[in-house]
Structures are given as C-alpha cells and as structure tokens.
Motif scaffolding. Structure first.
Motif, PDB file in Angstrom:
ATOM      1  N   PHE A 258       0.834  -1.201   0.000  1.00 38.81           N
ATOM      2  CA  PHE A 258       0.000   0.000   0.000  1.00 38.81           C
ATOM      3  C   PHE A 258       0.869   1.251   0.000  1.00 38.81           C
ATOM      4  O   PHE A 258       1.933   1.295   0.610  1.00 38.81           O
ATOM      5  CB  PHE A 258      -0.927   0.014   1.219  1.00 38.81           C
ATOM      6  N   ASN A 259       0.386   2.284  -0.698  1.00 36.22           N
ATOM      7  CA  ASN A 259       1.125   3.547  -0.794  1.00 36.22           C
ATOM      8  C   ASN A 259       2.483   3.336  -1.452  1.00 36.22           C
ATOM      9  O   ASN A 259       3.461   4.019  -1.148  1.00 36.22           O
ATOM     10  CB  ASN A 259       1.302   4.176   0.594  1.00 36.22           C
ATOM     11  N   ALA A 260       2.531   2.348  -2.379  1.00 35.52           N
ATOM     12  CA  ALA A 260       3.776   1.977  -3.060  1.00 35.52           C
ATOM     13  C   ALA A 260       4.866   1.595  -2.063  1.00 35.52           C
ATOM     14  O   ALA A 260       6.055   1.814  -2.299  1.00 35.52           O
ATOM     15  CB  ALA A 260       4.253   3.100  -3.986  1.00 35.52           C
ATOM     16  N   ALA A 286       0.060 -14.379  -6.238  1.00 36.15           N
ATOM     17  CA  ALA A 286      -1.246 -14.163  -6.873  1.00 36.15           C
ATOM     18  C   ALA A 286      -1.843 -12.833  -6.420  1.00 36.15           C
ATOM     19  O   ALA A 286      -2.454 -12.107  -7.222  1.00 36.15           O
ATOM     20  CB  ALA A 286      -2.188 -15.316  -6.532  1.00 36.15           C
ATOM     21  N   TRP A 287      -1.660 -12.487  -5.129  1.00 40.40           N
ATOM     22  CA  TRP A 287      -2.192 -11.222  -4.594  1.00 40.40           C
ATOM     23  C   TRP A 287      -1.552 -10.032  -5.298  1.00 40.40           C
ATOM     24  O   TRP A 287      -2.239  -9.103  -5.733  1.00 40.40           O
ATOM     25  CB  TRP A 287      -1.923 -11.165  -3.092  1.00 40.40           C
ATOM     26  N   VAL A 288      -0.246 -10.044  -5.431  1.00 41.39           N
ATOM     27  CA  VAL A 288       0.453  -8.912  -6.044  1.00 41.39           C
ATOM     28  C   VAL A 288       0.081  -8.761  -7.518  1.00 41.39           C
ATOM     29  O   VAL A 288      -0.021  -7.644  -8.035  1.00 41.39           O
ATOM     30  CB  VAL A 288       1.978  -9.074  -5.874  1.00 41.39           C
ATOM     31  N   ALA A 343       9.887   6.955 -11.626  1.00 37.54           N
ATOM     32  CA  ALA A 343       9.138   6.906 -10.374  1.00 37.54           C
ATOM     33  C   ALA A 343       8.128   5.759 -10.354  1.00 37.54           C
ATOM     34  O   ALA A 343       7.772   5.264  -9.286  1.00 37.54           O
ATOM     35  CB  ALA A 343       8.430   8.229 -10.126  1.00 37.54           C
ATOM     36  N   TYR A 344       7.664   5.343 -11.526  1.00 38.38           N
ATOM     37  CA  TYR A 344       6.717   4.227 -11.589  1.00 38.38           C
ATOM     38  C   TYR A 344       7.499   2.922 -11.512  1.00 38.38           C
ATOM     39  O   TYR A 344       8.302   2.606 -12.395  1.00 38.38           O
ATOM     40  CB  TYR A 344       5.909   4.278 -12.886  1.00 38.38           C
ATOM     41  N   LEU A 345       7.255   2.151 -10.446  1.00 35.21           N
ATOM     42  CA  LEU A 345       8.036   0.950 -10.172  1.00 35.21           C
ATOM     43  C   LEU A 345       7.117  -0.238  -9.931  1.00 35.21           C
ATOM     44  O   LEU A 345       6.217  -0.182  -9.090  1.00 35.21           O
ATOM     45  CB  LEU A 345       8.917   1.175  -8.938  1.00 35.21           C
ATOM     46  N   ALA A 346       7.347  -1.331 -10.652  1.00 34.17           N
ATOM     47  CA  ALA A 346       6.555  -2.538 -10.478  1.00 34.17           C
ATOM     48  C   ALA A 346       6.803  -3.130  -9.097  1.00 34.17           C
ATOM     49  O   ALA A 346       7.939  -3.128  -8.601  1.00 34.17           O
ATOM     50  CB  ALA A 346       6.907  -3.561 -11.558  1.00 34.17           C
ATOM     51  N   PRO A 347       5.766  -3.672  -8.456  1.00 38.06           N
ATOM     52  CA  PRO A 347       5.949  -4.334  -7.168  1.00 38.06           C
ATOM     53  C   PRO A 347       6.736  -5.626  -7.345  1.00 38.06           C
ATOM     54  O   PRO A 347       6.743  -6.227  -8.424  1.00 38.06           O
ATOM     55  CB  PRO A 347       4.518  -4.610  -6.704  1.00 38.06           C
ATOM     56  N   SER A 364      13.812  -0.182   2.747  1.00 37.35           N
ATOM     57  CA  SER A 364      13.543  -0.096   1.307  1.00 37.35           C
ATOM     58  C   SER A 364      12.570   1.036   1.011  1.00 37.35           C
ATOM     59  O   SER A 364      12.771   1.826   0.095  1.00 37.35           O
ATOM     60  CB  SER A 364      12.961  -1.417   0.793  1.00 37.35           C
ATOM     61  N   PHE A 365      11.495   1.093   1.769  1.00 39.29           N
ATOM     62  CA  PHE A 365      10.476   2.132   1.629  1.00 39.29           C
ATOM     63  C   PHE A 365       9.921   2.162   0.210  1.00 39.29           C
ATOM     64  O   PHE A 365       9.762   3.215  -0.406  1.00 39.29           O
ATOM     65  CB  PHE A 365      11.047   3.495   2.019  1.00 39.29           C
ATOM     66  N   GLY A 366       9.655   0.974  -0.307  1.00 32.86           N
ATOM     67  CA  GLY A 366       9.101   0.848  -1.641  1.00 32.86           C
ATOM     68  C   GLY A 366       8.362  -0.472  -1.778  1.00 32.86           C
ATOM     69  O   GLY A 366       8.311  -1.284  -0.840  1.00 32.86           O
ATOM     70  N   PRO A 367       7.805  -0.756  -2.954  1.00 37.38           N
ATOM     71  CA  PRO A 367       6.949  -1.931  -3.144  1.00 37.38           C
ATOM     72  C   PRO A 367       7.735  -3.220  -3.375  1.00 37.38           C
ATOM     73  O   PRO A 367       7.637  -3.850  -4.435  1.00 37.38           O
ATOM     74  CB  PRO A 367       6.117  -1.548  -4.371  1.00 37.38           C
ATOM     75  N   VAL A 368       8.527  -3.605  -2.398  1.00 39.89           N
ATOM     76  CA  VAL A 368       9.283  -4.856  -2.466  1.00 39.89           C
ATOM     77  C   VAL A 368       9.271  -5.503  -1.091  1.00 39.89           C
ATOM     78  O   VAL A 368       9.326  -4.812  -0.075  1.00 39.89           O
ATOM     79  CB  VAL A 368      10.735  -4.608  -2.938  1.00 39.89           C
ATOM     80  N   VAL A 369       9.178  -6.830  -1.074  1.00 44.51           N
ATOM     81  CA  VAL A 369       9.229  -7.546   0.194  1.00 44.51           C
ATOM     82  C   VAL A 369       9.967  -8.857  -0.013  1.00 44.51           C
ATOM     83  O   VAL A 369       9.805  -9.523  -1.043  1.00 44.51           O
ATOM     84  CB  VAL A 369       7.800  -7.795   0.762  1.00 44.51           C
ATOM     85  N   GLY A 370      10.813  -9.202   0.954  1.00 44.84           N
ATOM     86  CA  GLY A 370      11.490 -10.485   0.945  1.00 44.84           C
ATOM     87  C   GLY A 370      10.780 -11.456   1.867  1.00 44.84           C
ATOM     88  O   GLY A 370      10.317 -11.079   2.943  1.00 44.84           O
TER      89      GLY A 370
END
Length: 462
Positions: A258-260, A286-288, A343-347, A364-370
C-alpha cells in the motif's frame, strides 16, 4: 540566504509547486512571534483550545477534494484511496477526549496542612518537521496534542508535500487559531539548524531518515531541547504454523504494497513457518498480480508512482543486488507496463533471500518484500531482531498468549497480532534502536509536549 524549494511531481516529472525559504533573520522573527504568542494561548481555557483544534480539523475536512488531488500530484497516491481524513479525524477525536485527564495535575496530597501535586505545563514552542509519505497524519500526531496542551507550533513540511502545511494552516486559521500560534514555514536545512542551535524551540518532533535525525541531534546538542525522532523501520511479519493463511497473506501483502510501500510501519520482510511457506508464497504472488500500477488519477490504479525517482532507484538497486546475490524475483515487471524506469516501479516479491542482503536489512520504503522460511519461533525471533530498526512487528497466530510471549522478546515499539500497518491513537507510537526515540499519541503523547512542574504548598506556618 534564501533559496527556492521545488516539489517535482512523480506523476509526470513537472514542477508542481515551489516556494522561497525564509532568511535567517525572517525565521528568527517568526520564532519570536511564536514565543510571544504562547503565554496568551496557554492561558485560554483547555476546552476552548480543544474546540478550536477540532474546528480546524473540521475546516480541513471541507478541503477534501482539493487535498486528495494535491496529494496525488505531490507524492503519487491514487485518488481512489482518498486522503488521510479517517486517521486525522480519529486521532484528533481521541486526543481531544483524553486531554483533560492527561493534562490534569497528579495530586499527591490535599489536606488542611498541605497541597502537593505535579502539574503539566506546555513546553513552549514546538517545531514539527513532517515527512511526505503520510503528510497529514504524521503532522496531526504532534500538532493536535501540542496545541491542545497550550504550546505554539511551527510546522516545516517536507518539500515533496509542501502544500500540506499550507492547507493545514489555512484550515486552522479559518477556524480561529491565531496565525502566530500555528505557523507553516519553508526553511532551508542551515536555517533550521541555526534556529535549533539558538534554542528557538522547546521541543522538536522529526519524522524522517536516520541521517536527518542525526543532523537534528547534532544541531540540538548542548541545548537540552526535547526531541521526538521517528527515523524509519524495517518492520517484520511472522506467520506461525497456526495462522489463518488467507488473512495473513491479504493483510501482510497490503501492508507491504500500500502507498507503493512508502509507509513508516509498512511490512518489509516476512518470515513464514516452513509448514505454510510454499502456500503463503503462492498466494502472495497471486495477490500482487492483482495490483494495477498506473497514473494516480486513473480510477483503476491501485498503486501509483513512488514519490520521487530517486526513491525508486534505491529500491531497484536493492532488488538488483539481491538477485545478483542469489535471490529469486517472483514478479515479472512486464506484468506492469507502467513501470518506466523512473518513479513508476513494479511491485516485487523476493525469495531465496538472506540477511546478508541489503533488501533484508536496510530500509527499502518501496513496493518490495522479501519472504524467508523459518523452522520455529526461536529462529523467527532471531531474524526479526537481526535489524537496526525497531518500529513494529506483525505476528500471525491463533494463540494470543504465544503472540504476547514472542512480542516480549522482539526489539520493537509496537507488537501487532493478526494485523499490521496500523496506528492506534490510544497506544503510544514509539520505536527503539535506529528507529529513534520518544513517543506520540496516547496519554504519553501529551507528556512529550509538556513538562512536569511540582507544587509543594504548605498551608500552615507551624
């Protein structure tokens, strides 16, 4: 020396707004006006101050359409999510409700011989240095209790969301709060540091980077001015073997994206018990894939651009480094054609990650998660604590006692069970380690912007 600040819109790279900063002399005069106005503001009845603050927030609500559009231009949040008014209203209402009790004297003795009590007095002039990611909410956290407690407030907002301070000031002044009681200003770093070093303020609340917090501490060194510092996070989620899998996936992935991904308490790393790991990863991917990256003004966009291209570049670099070090990226960026390399970044979801990788250790403060597999609670506790930050953690289990026991061993400011990325105004918002120090909201939030004053009144002479 004055300079011009510019807000570069992440939507199209244009200059959306620009403002000139105050010179040091003008800034000193501003701070002097705030100090001169404080005694009269504090002398007003508490009920009157509360009513004026509530009226200011009500006026802000009347600007909702304008605010939502401006937020999209300034920091890229899709307009479909509206502004931040739910949280602004809830936090204002709660802090107003508890103000009388929180600010009441602690009476130790009231007898024919003595009156002994500890009163709460406003500290004086409060400086709020607010961030761009939740620009209204983070301001309200300190602004509302500071004004209600009898302080005057100076707001210096992030350049990326420079219009936010103007809107809040416009609303509060229209409600009847005097202009010198609440001032929105544009300051350069050097002028800000000079004001801090010269004791222009009695309390400083800063939300931002660790580097920014360190700069504030250096500027305030030797002044004995109180500081509240929220400096970031790398918040973990832990999915235990007895978790509700679908609920965990839905909440944790929303908390990550959320909120990129630009949330102070967003989920940046997830640890899943080995018995649920494969299923969790499959459902998370699947969610992403249901997300829609696009222009924040498009009704179907669920994720917009990051607030600035340089922020997106940091996330891209972390992803690339992790992949080069053995991580596997599960989301094909081609599924998100709006990713423009700017600025537009794929999750992105990363697996095969470890704690040697920056993406699992640095903010990271962006749309990535490990996502990592763990074998038991002991391993989960170890990896959750293997971090320089400590803002929140999110524990997923059907057993509250288990969550509480694990939470007691996590180095963090807030422990969530079966939820994440949330702020409860009745609880203190705080952190530890490099996340900073101090606390806002709750009764303790009033303590941050007041000081204790003891009265020992002997009513007899013998």
């Amino acid at each position: 020396m004055t300079k011009t600040l510019q807000c570069i819109s992440p939507v199209d790279g244009s200059v959306y707004a620009e403002r000139a900063t105050l010179s040091l002399a003008d800034a000193e005069a501003m701070a002097a006006r705030a100090r001169a106005a404080q005694p009269a503001w504090a002398a007003r009845p508490l009920a009157e101050r509360i009513a004026l603050v509530q009226a200011g927030v009500a006026k802000l609500n009347e600007m909702k359409d304008q605010v939502v559009e401006e937020l999209a231009w300034q920091m890229g949040r899709p307009t479909r999510f509206g502004g931040e008014f739910g949280g602004v209203n809830d936090r204002t209402a709660y802090m107003s409700e508890i103000a009388a009790e929180a600010l009441a004297p602690m009476v130790v003795e009231e007898s024919p011989a003595f009156k002994r009590q500890i009163a709460r007095e406003p500290v004086g002039v409060v400086l709020i240095i607010a961030p761009w990611n939740y620009p209204y909410l983070t301001t309200i956290n300190t602004l509302v209790p500071a004004l209600i407690a009898g302080n005057t407030v100076v707001l210096k907002h992030a350049t990326q969301t420079m219009l936010v301070g103007e809107r809040i000031a416009e609303a509060f002044h229209a409600a009847g709060i005097p202009e010198d009681v609440f001032q929105n200003v544009f300051l350069s770093h050097d002028v800000t540091e000079a004001l801090i070093g010269n004791r222009a303020f009695n309390f400083i609340n800063f939300t931002g980077s660790v580097g920014g917090g360190a700069a504030i501490e250096r500027a305030a060194a030797g002044t004995f001015v109180g500081l509240g510092l929220e400096l970031g996070g790398k918040d973990p989620g832990y999915v235990m073997d007895d978790a509700d899998l679908d609920a965990a996936v839905d909440s944790l992935m929303d908390g990550a994206m959320f909120n990129a991904g630009q949330c102070c308490c967003g989920i940046e790393r997830i640890y899943v018990h080995e018995s649920l790991y494969d299923a969790f990863v499959e459902k998370a991917v699947a969610w992403v894939k249901t997300l829609k990256l696009g222009n924040p003004f498009d009704a179907d966009s669920t994720i917009g651009p990051m607030a600035n291209k340089r922020f997106a570049d940091i996330v891209r670099a972390q992803i690339a480094e992790a992949v080069a070090e053995g991580a596997t990226a599960l989301i094909d960026p081609a599924l998100f054609p709006a990713d423009d390399g700017g600025a537009y970044l794929a999750p992105q979801i990363l697996v095969d990650v470890n704690h040697e990788m920056r993406v699992m250790r640095e903010e990271s403060f962006g749309p990535v998660v490990g996502i990592m597999k763990v074998k038991d609670d002991e391993e989960a506790i170890a990896v959750m604590n293997d971090c320089d930050y400590g803002l929140t953690c999110s524990l997923w289990t059907s057993d509250p006692a288990r969550a509480e026991a694990i939470g007691a061993r996590i180095e963090t400011g807030t422990v969530f069970m079966n939820r994440c990325d949330y702020l409860d105004p009745a609880l203190c918002w705080t952190g530890c380690k490099d996340t900073g120090r101090g606390g806002s909201l709750s009764v303790l939030g009033f303590y941050s912007v007041t000081r204790p004053k003891s009265y020992h009144l002997k009513k007899v002479t013998k």
